[in-house]
Design a protein around this motif. Sequence first.
Motif, mmCIF file in Angstrom:
data_model
loop_
_atom_site.group_PDB
_atom_site.id
_atom_site.type_symbol
_atom_site.label_atom_id
_atom_site.label_comp_id
_atom_site.label_asym_id
_atom_site.label_seq_id
_atom_site.Cartn_x
_atom_site.Cartn_y
_atom_site.Cartn_z
ATOM 1 N N GLU A 1 0.823 -1.208 0.000
ATOM 2 C CA GLU A 1 0.000 0.000 0.000
ATOM 3 C C GLU A 1 0.859 1.261 0.000
ATOM 4 O O GLU A 1 0.362 2.358 -0.244
ATOM 5 N N ALA A 2 2.120 1.148 0.366
ATOM 6 C CA ALA A 2 3.008 2.312 0.377
ATOM 7 C C ALA A 2 3.414 2.658 -1.047
ATOM 8 O O ALA A 2 3.103 1.948 -2.004
ATOM 9 N N ILE A 3 4.117 3.747 -1.182
ATOM 10 C CA ILE A 3 4.530 4.207 -2.498
ATOM 11 C C ILE A 3 6.022 4.484 -2.477
ATOM 12 O O ILE A 3 6.673 4.407 -1.447
ATOM 13 N N THR A 4 6.548 4.808 -3.641
ATOM 14 C CA THR A 4 7.988 5.036 -3.728
ATOM 15 C C THR A 4 8.389 6.349 -3.063
ATOM 16 O O THR A 4 7.630 7.317 -3.044
ATOM 17 N N LEU A 5 9.587 6.354 -2.492
ATOM 18 C CA LEU A 5 10.174 7.581 -1.951
ATOM 19 C C LEU A 5 11.175 8.189 -2.923
ATOM 20 O O LEU A 5 11.802 9.207 -2.606
ATOM 21 N N ASP A 6 11.310 7.580 -4.079
ATOM 22 C CA ASP A 6 12.340 8.006 -5.027
ATOM 23 C C ASP A 6 11.790 8.769 -6.223
ATOM 24 O O ASP A 6 12.518 9.037 -7.181
ATOM 25 N N ASP A 7 10.514 9.131 -6.174
ATOM 26 C CA ASP A 7 9.910 9.896 -7.252
ATOM 27 C C ASP A 7 9.627 11.309 -6.745
ATOM 28 O O ASP A 7 8.751 11.511 -5.904
ATOM 29 N N PRO A 8 10.352 12.327 -7.229
ATOM 30 C CA PRO A 8 10.139 13.700 -6.753
ATOM 31 C C PRO A 8 8.704 14.179 -6.925
ATOM 32 O O PRO A 8 8.204 14.947 -6.103
ATOM 33 N N ALA A 9 8.043 13.723 -7.980
ATOM 34 C CA ALA A 9 6.663 14.151 -8.222
ATOM 35 C C ALA A 9 5.735 13.642 -7.121
ATOM 36 O O ALA A 9 4.813 14.338 -6.693
ATOM 37 N N VAL A 10 5.976 12.425 -6.665
ATOM 38 C CA VAL A 10 5.159 11.856 -5.590
ATOM 39 C C VAL A 10 5.361 12.638 -4.301
ATOM 40 O O VAL A 10 4.407 12.972 -3.591
ATOM 41 N N ILE A 11 6.619 12.929 -3.980
ATOM 42 C CA ILE A 11 6.910 13.679 -2.761
ATOM 43 C C ILE A 11 6.268 15.060 -2.820
ATOM 44 O O ILE A 11 5.656 15.520 -1.843
ATOM 45 N N SER A 12 6.358 15.733 -3.949
ATOM 46 C CA SER A 12 5.767 17.065 -4.087
ATOM 47 C C SER A 12 4.247 17.018 -3.968
ATOM 48 O O SER A 12 3.641 17.935 -3.404
ATOM 49 N N ARG A 13 3.645 15.955 -4.483
ATOM 50 C CA ARG A 13 2.186 15.846 -4.416
ATOM 51 C C ARG A 13 1.708 15.639 -2.990
ATOM 52 O O ARG A 13 0.728 16.250 -2.557
ATOM 53 N N ILE A 14 2.404 14.821 -2.220
ATOM 54 C CA ILE A 14 1.968 14.515 -0.860
ATOM 55 C C ILE A 14 2.456 15.563 0.141
ATOM 56 O O ILE A 14 1.824 15.778 1.178
ATOM 57 N N ASP A 15 3.538 16.239 -0.186
ATOM 58 C CA ASP A 15 4.117 17.254 0.699
ATOM 59 C C ASP A 15 4.092 18.617 0.016
ATOM 60 O O ASP A 15 5.141 19.235 -0.202
ATOM 61 N N PRO A 16 2.900 19.126 -0.329
ATOM 62 C CA PRO A 16 2.843 20.400 -1.066
ATOM 63 C C PRO A 16 3.317 21.584 -0.248
ATOM 64 O O PRO A 16 3.735 22.601 -0.796
ATOM 65 N N GLY A 17 3.262 21.467 1.100
ATOM 66 C CA GLY A 17 3.714 22.556 1.951
ATOM 67 C C GLY A 17 5.214 22.586 2.137
ATOM 68 O O GLY A 17 5.745 23.509 2.763
ATOM 69 N N GLY A 18 5.905 21.578 1.620
ATOM 70 C CA GLY A 18 7.363 21.568 1.657
ATOM 71 C C GLY A 18 7.957 21.324 3.031
ATOM 72 O O GLY A 18 8.987 21.923 3.367
ATOM 73 N N MET A 19 7.360 20.422 3.818
ATOM 74 C CA MET A 19 7.936 20.137 5.129
ATOM 75 C C MET A 19 9.345 19.568 5.002
ATOM 76 O O MET A 19 10.219 19.879 5.820
ATOM 77 N N LEU A 20 9.584 18.747 3.992
ATOM 78 C CA LEU A 20 10.930 18.220 3.799
ATOM 79 C C LEU A 20 11.915 19.346 3.515
ATOM 80 O O LEU A 20 13.045 19.351 4.024
ATOM 81 N N ASP A 21 11.499 20.331 2.744
ATOM 82 C CA ASP A 21 12.362 21.481 2.478
ATOM 83 C C ASP A 21 12.649 22.262 3.757
ATOM 84 O O ASP A 21 13.758 22.772 3.949
ATOM 85 N N ARG A 22 11.636 22.340 4.634
ATOM 86 C CA ARG A 22 11.837 23.054 5.903
ATOM 87 C C ARG A 22 12.896 22.358 6.748
ATOM 88 O O ARG A 22 13.713 23.015 7.406
ATOM 89 N N VAL A 23 12.876 21.034 6.754
ATOM 90 C CA VAL A 23 13.888 20.293 7.513
ATOM 91 C C VAL A 23 15.283 20.613 6.981
ATOM 92 O O VAL A 23 16.233 20.821 7.751
#
Length: 391
Positions: A37-59
């Motif tokens: 049920e999980a998804i890939t962590l290696d697709d930038p588009a997926v990360i951007s879609r799920i993290d639109p607020g950019g929490m990873l960028d804040r870190v």
Amino acid sequence: MDARDFFGYKSSDEEPGRRPGEAGDVAEDLSPPQLEEAITLDDPAVISRIDPGGMLDRVLEIPRQLAVARRVAAAVELTPRHRDVDQVLVLAMGGSAIGAELVAGAAGDRLSVPLVVHRGYELPSWANPRTLVIAASHSGETVETLTAVRGARARDLPLAVISTGGELGRTAQERGEPYLRYQAQIQPRAAVGFGFGLVHELLVSAGLIERPDPFGPAIEGLDHLFERVGPGVATDANPAKQLAWAIFGRVPIIYGAGPMTAVARRWKTQFNENAKAWAAYEPMPEANHNAIEGALNPRELSDALYVIELHDAQEPKEIADRYRVVEELLGERATNRSHVRSEGDSTLARVLWTVAFGDVVSVYLAILYQTDPTPVTLLAMLKERLARATD
């Protein structure tokens, strides 16, 4: 309205644990999410879609926050009342409180006076004119902190304020109190570099930390860490992504000792707020006096837990021995386990390195759960309802 509407998921189909094809009004399957049920962590588009607020960028901005915090603190003047004290009392909650706790862990053996972090409304009875009070609130509107600050002002205690503004910052300016103001339109937990850096540098300016560790090497260490665990590094070579996968579908229990105790708490709260997931933390060696007995029941849930041990590179032999013996005793009861060993030449550098590593892991876990890590809608609802209840 369905409670899931408040969680910040993109749609009901992306709610953690929901099965594809389930109707929203059908009784939910509450079994743990499965790997498929999980998804890939290696697709930038997926990360951007799920993290639109950019929490990873804040870190990834923690190094910059530390550098800015140092400049902000250097511009603030303290009076003799702020320097000649017997203890430090930090009034703060949540993401604004953890910075001070991390400072206590990183500089604890060199603090010339005790440092206490107080999370609550009432000012402790022991606070007196020789107590340096630091009020930290990211928004400047934290009701518990504001209430305690009024008590400190009523007793005429030496007070310094850390905030982006709000009522706390406004009143500090009006009263001419030392005010360490920073600009950051982000979630409080994402401002950990400011929270840590401003408290640390304020205490250094007050002469309350002897032989302070420098920020420069710590910032370099963080830059090197992010090169290894950033979103552009594939899972096969990325320890943060690998740990997120290992935790997925389980409840993390984080252990820490000495300077890693506050870091373990930070990991726990980041899993809560970013991944919207249950988590717990246990301080060592205290856990050996109680938590170890809780490893037996319920037996059927043993595989649902994941133990994470945070080890300081300068960990005392007594603590290392305890970790080893606990693993031997628990045996098959706690087979899901990872060791995270801090990196850095100083305690400060190792604390910040381990904090940053955990923050990245928590965002990757949110991505696996297909959960936007930025919103904290239940917290906002809680504050709103409490405000209505007190009107």
